[in-house]
Write an enzyme that holds these catalytic residues in place. Structure first.
Site, PDB file in Angstrom:
ATOM      1  N   VAL A  46     -21.424  32.271 -80.952  1.00 22.75           N
ATOM      2  CA  VAL A  46     -20.197  33.037 -81.137  1.00 22.75           C
ATOM      3  C   VAL A  46     -19.129  32.209 -81.848  1.00 22.75           C
ATOM      4  O   VAL A  46     -18.220  32.766 -82.498  1.00 22.75           O
ATOM      5  CB  VAL A  46     -19.676  33.526 -79.760  1.00 22.75           C
ATOM      6  CG1 VAL A  46     -19.222  32.359 -78.893  1.00 22.75           C
ATOM      7  CG2 VAL A  46     -18.557  34.549 -79.903  1.00 22.75           C
ATOM      8  N   LYS A  47     -19.234  30.890 -81.761  1.00 26.03           N
ATOM      9  CA  LYS A  47     -18.213  30.014 -82.337  1.00 26.03           C
ATOM     10  C   LYS A  47     -18.211  30.031 -83.861  1.00 26.03           C
ATOM     11  O   LYS A  47     -17.259  29.539 -84.488  1.00 26.03           O
ATOM     12  CB  LYS A  47     -18.398  28.586 -81.832  1.00 26.03           C
ATOM     13  CG  LYS A  47     -18.128  28.423 -80.340  1.00 26.03           C
ATOM     14  CD  LYS A  47     -16.695  28.758 -79.976  1.00 26.03           C
ATOM     15  CE  LYS A  47     -16.388  28.409 -78.532  1.00 26.03           C
ATOM     16  NZ  LYS A  47     -14.987  28.661 -78.184  1.00 26.03           N
TER      17      LYS A  47
END
Length: 465
Positions: A46-47
């Site tokens: 997700v980063k």
């Protein structure tokens, strides 16, 4: 930009991850539980979203120019997203990591060409070698250095308000009723949650998933074994500073999840749903399953799964690691419970005085061969002692007055890392792996649960009624 199905670069693939319905883990639940597979971002987590948003914002502000170096302190995933962006856009990248991150994350960063600096994980926030302090200093020293600082960078939550939230709303046709997300820097839950609350007119409930000892929900701040989630507080930290990326007002409630529940849920996701993810995803799903209990068929719970299990093959998906840390022990006799009476291990901390340690040794008597020195915990007794075992004081020497030092001064922690075994190991496995060690610190769920001597390990197990 894409043209005829061809993407301009790998960065154009960030976002638009799918939602998948859980089927086997949700048996008996009326509500549907959907998981957003963020490991399908090109950098594997997700980063990627926050990393790209922060880089683009820095470029727009003139903070990144040709030849610049992107610098960040991270548990790995944000560093990977930044290193990926740097590789595509022609920047250098320097990542500061705690020395506890999975080895796979380090290897991935090196593959992207990032420069890596590792530092101790068990340092107070004010220490100059703390991850963020070291990253800040290196960014200032490096010509053209730019510190991404995901913890306080408004582009972090903005990425999720702009992309993750709208995606979930569109994918569920506006039927999402609950969002469940871990809280690390707080950017994901803040940005996604704020958008979903706004677009739904406040109908969506936002639930945080937090390790049991994290301070976000009021835990004691002691170490936990789930990476990329929670908020650890070193006992010597003077001021507990929370990230500006996290807005607690967005979160309606927090589910505190023990590490064992997170880890075993992570393994069930792979074995029963075919979804190979990391421990923070197990944390989120465990909280989502708790949230779904008692809800009706009209409820739709969406959990964000941050990263891939391929980054943790040496940890959460390694049977050997799980047994050595005492997470996987339900199928075997408990190495500790069968050999000592039921009682909490007596520990000391680095600020315990020699006098107090000597008094404790007299109380303990022959029940423990050593007093473990732990980083976290409420001295002198704390049943779930800290996972950071710094050393051990010899009980017979303390009782005999043979440990030198000022009685009213703090103890001197003996050098050398204590030898640990897990409750899930067999006697033969533990003995073979710890040859030459007379005292063994036993871990359950990665935390100190007791102390055994080599002789007691080979003795006949206790007969319990």
């Amino acid at each position: 930009m894409s043209h005829d199905g061809v993407q301009g670069s790998v960065l154009d693939l960030v976002g638009n991850t799918p939602l998948v319905r859980l089927r086997r883990l949700t048996a008996g639940l009326a509500a549907q539980v959907l998981v957003k597979l963020e490991y399908l971002n090109p950098g594997g987590s997700v980063k990627d979203r926050a990393a790209l948003e922060m880089v683009r914002a820095a470029e727009a502000a003139g903070l990144l120019r040709p030849g610049s170096t992107i610098v960040e302190g991270t548990s790995g995933n944000t560093g990977t997203g930044l290193a990926q962006a740097a590789a595509v856009l022609g920047y250098r990248c320097l990542v500061v990591l705690p020395n506890t991150v999975a080895v796979e994350k380090v290897d991935v960063l090196r593959a992207y060409g990032a420069e890596i600096v590792q530092t101790r994980s068990n340092l107070p926030r004010e220490h100059p070698e703390h991850v963020m302090n070291l990253a800040t200093r290196l960014a200032a020293e490096r010509p053209g250095g730019w510190l991404a600082h995901q913890y306080d960078n408004p582009a972090n939550p903005a990425a999720h308000r702009r992309t993750t939230g709208p995606e979930i709303w569109a994918q569920t046709g506006g039927r999402v009723t609950h969002l469940v997300s871990g809280i690390g820097t707080g950017g994901t839950i803040t940005g996604t949650g704020a958008y979903l609350k706004e677009v739904s007119g406040g109908r969506v409930t936002v639930v945080g998933a937090d390790p049991a000892t994290s301070v976000y929900h009021g835990g004691d701040g002691s170490p936990f074994l789930v990476e990329a989630a929670g908020h650890y507080r070193h006992p010597d930290t003077a001021a507990d500073v929370w990230p500006l990326s996290y807005d607690p007002a967005v979160v309606d409630r927090i589910e505190a999840i023990p590490d064992r529940e997170s880890v075993l849920t992570t393994r069930r996701l792979a074995a029963e749903e075919g979804i190979l993810v990391g421990g923070s995803s197990g944390l989120a799903v465990a909280a989502a399953l708790r949230t779904a209990r008692g809800l009706g068929a009209d409820a739709t719970v969406v959990a964000i799964l941050p990263d891939s299990g391929r980054a943790y093959l040496s940890k959460y998906h390694s049977t050997d690691w799980l047994r050595r840390t005492g997470f996987l022990d339900g199928d075997r006799p408990d190495l500790l419970a069968e050999r000592i009476p039921d009682r909490a291990v007596v520990t000391v901390t680095p600020d315990t005085t020699l006098r107090a340690a000597t008094e404790l040794a007299a109380e303990v008597g022959d029940a423990q061969p050593v007093l473990p020195v732990v980083l976290a915990g409420r001295s002198p007794r704390f049943p779930t002692a800290g996972s950071e075992i710094l050393g051990a004081l010899d009980v017979p020497r303390l009782r005999a007055g043979l440990v030198p030092g000022d009685p009213d001064a703090a103890i001197t922690v003996p050098p050398g890392a204590p030898v640990t075994v897990g409750t899930g190991e067999t006697v033969a496995e533990a003995l073979a792996r710890t040859a030459g060690a007379d005292v063994l610190h036993v871990l359950r769920d990665g935390r100190l649960a007791g102390v055994l001597t080599r002789a007691s390990l080979t003795a006949r197990p206790l007969q319990r009624s």
